[in-house]
Design a protein around this motif. Structure first.
Motif, PDB file in Angstrom:
ATOM      1  N   LYS A  89      11.134   9.900 -11.432  1.00 28.81           N
ATOM      2  CA  LYS A  89       9.756  11.120 -10.146  1.00 28.81           C
ATOM      3  C   LYS A  89      10.200  12.532 -10.190  1.00 28.81           C
ATOM      4  O   LYS A  89       9.555  13.428 -10.563  1.00 28.81           O
ATOM      5  CB  LYS A  89      10.096  10.185  -8.728  1.00 28.81           C
ATOM      6  N   LYS A 114       1.090   5.092 -12.912  1.00 25.25           N
ATOM      7  CA  LYS A 114       1.889   5.454 -11.759  1.00 25.25           C
ATOM      8  C   LYS A 114       3.575   5.018 -11.653  1.00 25.25           C
ATOM      9  O   LYS A 114       3.702   4.087 -12.096  1.00 25.25           O
ATOM     10  CB  LYS A 114       1.337   4.549 -11.114  1.00 25.25           C
ATOM     11  N   ALA A 126       0.659  -1.871  -8.464  1.00 24.68           N
ATOM     12  CA  ALA A 126       1.296  -0.331  -7.635  1.00 24.68           C
ATOM     13  C   ALA A 126       1.104  -0.687  -6.106  1.00 24.68           C
ATOM     14  O   ALA A 126       2.069  -0.424  -5.124  1.00 24.68           O
ATOM     15  CB  ALA A 126       0.727   0.627  -7.861  1.00 24.68           C
TER      16      ALA A 126
END
Length: 288
Positions: A129, A249, A277
């Protein structure tokens, strides 16, 4: 021997039908392996040369037949050298799909997978991230069953616990270890700055840089899952068995890594569901 039918003087039996069927399957598998790579052009060149050899031999051109015959004499050895990556990939595919491997090594596989309880995949996702947000290039290889000693020896050995701070330090642009890949095996970073094989697939997107091609190439050559972070755009690419996924994602990437480590991947790896997800979102700090 029981014959099925005759074509002129040619008698066709059940063995011939089975033989032709097996050869057809083998050729189709070889075609799937070399499709889209430079090996196709090499194969067509060898085939054209062989056809010319047959023609000149039938025309009794002795000198040309003798010259081309020398090439044909070492043809098998030449093909082994030229198609070494494809042959290795073909044997790897056979090794993955055999019933023998599934049954005989089941106990060994279960023993190997015990390390998942000590591997916090959340540390990797948090690092990814940050790398994505800062557009810092990174390359991570996840190995489930093998240590990848050959590739680990091309870099610097670490044998350190996986954590966010260490991954960010490795891939920092000022770090001497950032230019290469890290290999993660049994919940530990075995090595950094590792050199990976680059894919020769001609059908990869033109905007794929060396880092992304190395991710796909590593997944083609080994039974690994490879994650690449683009240095220019921060885009994430996940590679497996020569296939790749983009625009995922973080939670979907986390689930894909968990599925790989737990050996619970779906038959169609490229298919991504939204519920993956959602399932990951319920457990943000899942142990792998």
């Amino acid at each position: 021997m029981i014959f099925l039918f005759k074509i002129g003087f040619l008698e066709v039996s059940w063995v011939d039908v089975i033989d032709i069927g097996l050869v057809s399957v083998l050729l189709y598998q070889v075609y799937k392996l070399i499709r889209g790579s430079i090996a196709v052009n090499i194969f067509l060149g060898i085939l054209a040369l062989y056809l010319v050899y047959l023609i000149v031999r039938a025309a009794q051109m002795e000198l040309l037949t003798m010259i081309l015959g020398q090439f044909m004499g070492v043809g098998v050895l030449a093909m082994i050298i030229l198609f070494q990556p494809e042959i290795r990939k073909f044997l790897l595919v056979i090794g993955r799909g055999t019933e023998f491997r599934e049954n005989i090594f089941k106990t060994i596989s279960n023993w190997r997978h015990e390390y998942h309880d000590d591997f916090d995949i959340g540390q990797v996702i948090e690092a990814v991230k940050t790398l994505k947000a800062s557009k810092t290039g990174a390359l991570m290889v996840f190995s489930r069953d093998t240590e990848l000693k050959f590739y680990a020896q091309t870099g610097d050995a670490l044998d350190a616990e996986v954590n966010k701070r260490l991954l960010l330090s490795i891939f920092n642009k000022n770090s001497p270890l950032h230019d290469g890949a890290v290999i993660i095996y049994k919940g530990r970073i075995r090595a950094a700055r590792c050199v990976l094989p680059v894919s020769e697939n001609d059908h990869l997107p033109p905007n794929f840089g060396l880092r992304h091609r190395a991710a796909v190439g590593m997944s083609e050559s080994t039974d690994t899952l490879v994650l690449a972070v683009s240095e220019e755009t921060g885009r994430l690419v996940l590679a497996r068995n020569g296939k790749y996924l983009r625009a995922l994602k973080l939670k979907q990437i986390e689930q894909k890594i968990l599925d790989y480590l737990h050996n619970s991947e779906s038959g169609n790896w490229e298919e991504v569901h939204e519920h993956e997800a959602e399932a990951s979102a319920e457990t943000p700090s899942v142990k792998a």
